[in-house]
Design a protein around this motif. Structure first.
Motif, PDB file in Angstrom:
ATOM      1  N   ARG A 167      -4.668  -9.634  58.968  1.00  0.00           N
ATOM      2  CA  ARG A 167      -5.930  -9.955  58.310  1.00  0.00           C
ATOM      3  C   ARG A 167      -7.082  -9.839  59.310  1.00  0.00           C
ATOM      4  NH1 ARG A 167      -2.482 -14.151  56.579  1.00  0.00           N
ATOM      5  NH2 ARG A 167      -1.943 -14.057  54.357  1.00  0.00           N
ATOM      6  N   MET A 168      -8.275  -9.594  58.787  1.00  0.00           N
ATOM      7  CA  MET A 168      -9.440  -9.510  59.662  1.00  0.00           C
ATOM      8  C   MET A 168      -9.654 -10.818  60.412  1.00  0.00           C
ATOM      9  SD  MET A 168     -12.015  -7.955  60.974  1.00  0.00           S
ATOM     10  CE  MET A 168     -12.315  -6.465  60.017  1.00  0.00           C
ATOM     11  N   THR A 169      -9.469 -11.945  59.714  1.00  0.00           N
ATOM     12  CA  THR A 169      -9.654 -13.240  60.372  1.00  0.00           C
ATOM     13  C   THR A 169      -8.659 -13.422  61.521  1.00  0.00           C
ATOM     14  OG1 THR A 169      -8.214 -14.247  58.684  1.00  0.00           O
ATOM     15  CG2 THR A 169     -10.593 -14.356  58.328  1.00  0.00           C
ATOM     16  N   SER A 170      -7.440 -12.912  61.354  1.00  0.00           N
ATOM     17  CA  SER A 170      -6.439 -13.027  62.414  1.00  0.00           C
ATOM     18  C   SER A 170      -6.817 -12.185  63.621  1.00  0.00           C
ATOM     19  CB  SER A 170      -5.061 -12.594  61.887  1.00  0.00           C
ATOM     20  OG  SER A 170      -4.637 -13.407  60.822  1.00  0.00           O
ATOM     21  N   VAL A 171      -7.369 -10.988  63.366  1.00  0.00           N
ATOM     22  CA  VAL A 171      -7.771 -10.116  64.471  1.00  0.00           C
ATOM     23  C   VAL A 171      -8.933 -10.731  65.237  1.00  0.00           C
ATOM     24  CG1 VAL A 171      -8.693  -7.844  65.064  1.00  0.00           C
ATOM     25  CG2 VAL A 171      -6.958  -8.058  63.264  1.00  0.00           C
ATOM     26  N   VAL A 172      -9.942 -11.225  64.502  1.00  0.00           N
ATOM     27  CA  VAL A 172     -11.100 -11.853  65.152  1.00  0.00           C
ATOM     28  C   VAL A 172     -10.663 -13.084  65.938  1.00  0.00           C
ATOM     29  CG1 VAL A 172     -13.299 -13.024  64.751  1.00  0.00           C
ATOM     30  CG2 VAL A 172     -12.719 -10.971  63.443  1.00  0.00           C
ATOM     31  N   SER A 173      -9.791 -13.891  65.330  1.00  0.00           N
ATOM     32  CA  SER A 173      -9.291 -15.084  66.009  1.00  0.00           C
ATOM     33  C   SER A 173      -8.501 -14.725  67.260  1.00  0.00           C
ATOM     34  CB  SER A 173      -8.412 -15.901  65.052  1.00  0.00           C
ATOM     35  OG  SER A 173      -7.842 -17.010  65.708  1.00  0.00           O
ATOM     36  N   ALA A 174      -7.741 -13.639  67.195  1.00  0.00           N
ATOM     37  CA  ALA A 174      -6.948 -13.219  68.351  1.00  0.00           C
ATOM     38  C   ALA A 174      -7.834 -12.830  69.522  1.00  0.00           C
ATOM     39  CB  ALA A 174      -6.038 -12.058  67.965  1.00  0.00           C
ATOM     40  N   PHE A 175      -8.896 -12.060  69.248  1.00  0.00           N
ATOM     41  CA  PHE A 175      -9.803 -11.658  70.321  1.00  0.00           C
ATOM     42  C   PHE A 175     -10.565 -12.868  70.866  1.00  0.00           C
ATOM     43  CE2 PHE A 175      -8.950  -7.409  68.864  1.00  0.00           C
ATOM     44  CZ  PHE A 175      -9.135  -6.630  69.991  1.00  0.00           C
ATOM     45  N   ARG A 176     -10.937 -13.776  69.986  1.00  0.00           N
ATOM     46  CA  ARG A 176     -11.631 -14.981  70.445  1.00  0.00           C
ATOM     47  C   ARG A 176     -10.721 -15.815  71.346  1.00  0.00           C
ATOM     48  NH1 ARG A 176     -12.681 -17.101  65.838  1.00  0.00           N
ATOM     49  NH2 ARG A 176     -14.687 -16.075  65.552  1.00  0.00           N
ATOM     50  N   MET A 177      -9.474 -15.947  70.952  1.00  0.00           N
ATOM     51  CA  MET A 177      -8.541 -16.722  71.766  1.00  0.00           C
ATOM     52  C   MET A 177      -8.232 -16.018  73.076  1.00  0.00           C
ATOM     53  SD  MET A 177      -4.862 -18.417  70.842  1.00  0.00           S
ATOM     54  CE  MET A 177      -5.677 -19.948  70.381  1.00  0.00           C
ATOM     55  N   ALA A 178      -8.138 -14.694  73.042  1.00  0.00           N
ATOM     56  CA  ALA A 178      -7.850 -13.953  74.270  1.00  0.00           C
ATOM     57  C   ALA A 178      -8.933 -14.173  75.308  1.00  0.00           C
ATOM     58  CB  ALA A 178      -7.710 -12.463  73.967  1.00  0.00           C
ATOM     59  N   PHE A 179     -10.193 -14.067  74.885  1.00  0.00           N
ATOM     60  CA  PHE A 179     -11.284 -14.267  75.829  1.00  0.00           C
ATOM     61  C   PHE A 179     -11.472 -15.742  76.158  1.00  0.00           C
ATOM     62  CE2 PHE A 179     -12.397 -10.078  74.116  1.00  0.00           C
ATOM     63  CZ  PHE A 179     -12.613  -9.393  75.302  1.00  0.00           C
ATOM     64  N   GLY A 180     -11.054 -16.632  75.241  1.00  0.00           N
ATOM     65  CA  GLY A 180     -11.207 -18.057  75.493  1.00  0.00           C
ATOM     66  C   GLY A 180     -10.081 -18.655  76.306  1.00  0.00           C
ATOM     67  N   GLU A 181      -8.890 -18.034  76.255  1.00  0.00           N
ATOM     68  CA  GLU A 181      -7.730 -18.608  76.934  1.00  0.00           C
ATOM     69  C   GLU A 181      -7.208 -17.724  78.057  1.00  0.00           C
ATOM     70  OE1 GLU A 181      -6.714 -21.584  76.371  1.00  0.00           O
ATOM     71  OE2 GLU A 181      -7.978 -21.965  74.615  1.00  0.00           O
ATOM     72  N   ALA A 182      -7.039 -16.432  77.797  1.00  0.00           N
ATOM     73  CA  ALA A 182      -6.446 -15.565  78.818  1.00  0.00           C
ATOM     74  C   ALA A 182      -7.323 -15.441  80.055  1.00  0.00           C
ATOM     75  CB  ALA A 182      -6.179 -14.179  78.232  1.00  0.00           C
ATOM     76  N   PHE A 183      -8.654 -15.497  79.854  1.00  0.00           N
ATOM     77  CA  PHE A 183      -9.568 -15.331  80.987  1.00  0.00           C
ATOM     78  C   PHE A 183     -10.067 -16.670  81.527  1.00  0.00           C
ATOM     79  CE2 PHE A 183      -9.878 -11.247  78.810  1.00  0.00           C
ATOM     80  CZ  PHE A 183      -9.683 -10.383  79.872  1.00  0.00           C
ATOM     81  N   ARG A 184      -9.568 -17.773  80.975  1.00  0.00           N
ATOM     82  CA  ARG A 184      -9.976 -19.089  81.464  1.00  0.00           C
ATOM     83  C   ARG A 184      -8.751 -19.887  81.874  1.00  0.00           C
ATOM     84  NH1 ARG A 184     -14.490 -21.101  76.998  1.00  0.00           N
ATOM     85  NH2 ARG A 184     -15.883 -19.301  77.183  1.00  0.00           N
ATOM     86  N   ASP A 185      -8.852 -20.499  83.017  1.00  0.00           N
ATOM     87  CA  ASP A 185      -7.731 -21.286  83.526  1.00  0.00           C
ATOM     88  C   ASP A 185      -7.963 -22.750  83.165  1.00  0.00           C
ATOM     89  OD1 ASP A 185      -5.423 -21.968  84.727  1.00  0.00           O
ATOM     90  OD2 ASP A 185      -6.103 -21.715  86.786  1.00  0.00           O
ATOM     91  N   ARG A 186      -7.661 -23.083  81.893  1.00  0.00           N
ATOM     92  CA  ARG A 186      -7.951 -24.428  81.409  1.00  0.00           C
ATOM     93  C   ARG A 186      -6.683 -25.248  81.166  1.00  0.00           C
ATOM     94  NH1 ARG A 186     -12.050 -23.720  76.459  1.00  0.00           N
ATOM     95  NH2 ARG A 186     -10.156 -22.814  75.552  1.00  0.00           N
ATOM     96  N   THR A 187      -5.538 -24.710  81.496  1.00  0.00           N
ATOM     97  CA  THR A 187      -4.292 -25.413  81.250  1.00  0.00           C
ATOM     98  C   THR A 187      -4.124 -26.555  82.253  1.00  0.00           C
ATOM     99  OG1 THR A 187      -3.300 -23.359  80.460  1.00  0.00           O
ATOM    100  CG2 THR A 187      -1.803 -25.174  81.009  1.00  0.00           C
ATOM    101  N   GLU A 188      -3.818 -27.733  81.744  1.00  0.00           N
ATOM    102  CA  GLU A 188      -3.613 -28.891  82.603  1.00  0.00           C
ATOM    103  C   GLU A 188      -2.294 -28.759  83.355  1.00  0.00           C
ATOM    104  OE1 GLU A 188      -5.583 -31.515  83.160  1.00  0.00           O
ATOM    105  OE2 GLU A 188      -7.164 -30.732  81.864  1.00  0.00           O
ATOM    106  N   GLU A 189      -2.293 -29.201  84.604  1.00  0.00           N
ATOM    107  CA  GLU A 189      -1.063 -29.235  85.374  1.00  0.00           C
ATOM    108  C   GLU A 189      -0.193 -30.401  84.904  1.00  0.00           C
ATOM    109  OE1 GLU A 189       0.161 -27.176  87.566  1.00  0.00           O
ATOM    110  OE2 GLU A 189      -1.566 -25.819  87.406  1.00  0.00           O
ATOM    111  N   PRO A 190       1.119 -30.192  84.744  1.00  0.00           N
ATOM    112  CA  PRO A 190       1.988 -31.291  84.301  1.00  0.00           C
ATOM    113  C   PRO A 190       1.901 -32.524  85.201  1.00  0.00           C
ATOM    114  CG  PRO A 190       3.151 -29.208  84.201  1.00  0.00           C
ATOM    115  CD  PRO A 190       1.842 -28.926  84.888  1.00  0.00           C
ATOM    116  N   LEU A 191       1.757 -32.303  86.515  1.00  0.00           N
ATOM    117  CA  LEU A 191       1.664 -33.443  87.436  1.00  0.00           C
ATOM    118  C   LEU A 191       0.444 -34.296  87.117  1.00  0.00           C
ATOM    119  CD1 LEU A 191       2.611 -35.011  89.891  1.00  0.00           C
ATOM    120  CD2 LEU A 191       1.373 -33.396  91.343  1.00  0.00           C
ATOM    121  N   ASP A 192      -0.697 -33.658  86.855  1.00  0.00           N
ATOM    122  CA  ASP A 192      -1.911 -34.414  86.516  1.00  0.00           C
ATOM    123  C   ASP A 192      -1.715 -35.196  85.218  1.00  0.00           C
ATOM    124  OD1 ASP A 192      -3.148 -33.387  88.760  1.00  0.00           O
ATOM    125  OD2 ASP A 192      -4.051 -31.706  87.677  1.00  0.00           O
ATOM    126  N   LEU A 193      -1.062 -34.572  84.240  1.00  0.00           N
ATOM    127  CA  LEU A 193      -0.824 -35.266  82.971  1.00  0.00           C
ATOM    128  C   LEU A 193       0.103 -36.469  83.162  1.00  0.00           C
ATOM    129  CD1 LEU A 193      -0.406 -32.347  80.402  1.00  0.00           C
ATOM    130  CD2 LEU A 193      -2.285 -33.968  80.571  1.00  0.00           C
TER     131      LEU A 193
END
Length: 257
Positions: A51-77
């Motif tokens: 679906r178009m919404t899935s494609v747009v969402s995929a690109f948004r997530m790719a630029f929002g997640e793949a290029f950003r290091d926002r994952t918390e470290e398990p030790l910090d959690l």
């Protein structure tokens, strides 16, 4: 910013461009019809499959997640969760009201607990959010992996079209070599787009999804244990299974200090 992802893409593309420029020049690798066959054809196939919404969402997530290091470290959690357990044992659930964390999933769990919802409701609500988050990651990965698989196939189609056109002009042998080079360019475009850009990004999204799944599972399990009044030290020992040997050693050193 996830510098490794950005650096990898830049180095990969730059290496290909530099190899072309130093050998025969960029102009000989430019073929607009072949490029359009690959790009427009891949886009068409992607829209057919998703679906178009899935494609747009995929690109948004790719630029929002793949290029950003926002994952918390398990030790910090784990350290945050230990602090939460200590606060609950001393002040009760309402003691968490002023606790500040940047990890949204943990913050949402704390908010539900402070609002006085029963543990069963909190588990159900957070499990639903957990499943929806993973579904968004899986959708983005499927879209990018599909593009990475379709681009080389469209490149091969473009090559076949070029070969047919070349064979129709066999009366001019001098044009066979240049025509063959042009025909092969579409395969080059498809393989380059798939193997250098989209398939690596799909793999990175899969890795991010696994990290997020681990963190969410850690938080979901821990909040249930906190609400049940489990001892913070016992909880920390159990959660240490989520850590690498190096992180576990740092956790032990911090506890000894």
């Amino acid at each position: 910013m996830d510098l490794l992802t950005l650096l990898g893409l830049l180095v990969g593309i730059t290496t290909i461009v530099a190899a072309i420029a130093t050998s025969s020049g960029l102009a000989s690798f430019l073929n607009i019809p072949g490029f359009l066959i690959v790009v427009v054809g891949t886009l068409a196939v992607t829209l057919i499959k998703h679906r178009m919404t899935s494609v747009v969402s995929a690109f948004r997530m790719a630029f929002g997640e793949a290029f950003r290091d926002r994952t918390e470290e398990p030790l910090d959690l784990i350290l945050q969760i230990r602090d939460l357990a200590d606060i609950v044992r001393k002040k009760g659930i309402l003691g968490l009201e002023d606790y500040d964390t940047r990890y949204r999933f943990l913050a949402r769990s704390i908010e539900l607990a402070v609002d006085g919802h029963p543990p069963e409701f909190i588990e159900e609500a957070m499990t639903h959010e957990f499943q929806q988050t993973l579904e968004r990651y899986e959708n983005a990965e499927r879209v990018f992996r599909g593009i990475g698989d379709s681009a080389p196939a469209l490149g091969m189609i473009g090559t076949l079209v070029g070969l047919v056109q070349m064979l129709n002009q066999m009366d001019d042998p001098s044009g066979i070599g240049p025509a063959m080079a042009v025909a092969l360019l579409t395969t080059f475009y498809g393989v380059a787009i798939g193997q250098v850009i989209f398939l690596p990004l799909a793999d990175k999204l899969q890795l991010k999804m696994q990290d997020e799944q681990r963190n969410m599972t850690l938080v979901l399990t821990s909040m249930q244990n906190i609400l049940q009044g489990q001892n913070p030290r016992v909880m920390q020992d159990v959660l240490a299974a989520y850590l690498s040997p190096e992180a576990r050693q740092r956790l032990d050193q911090g506890r000894q200090a």
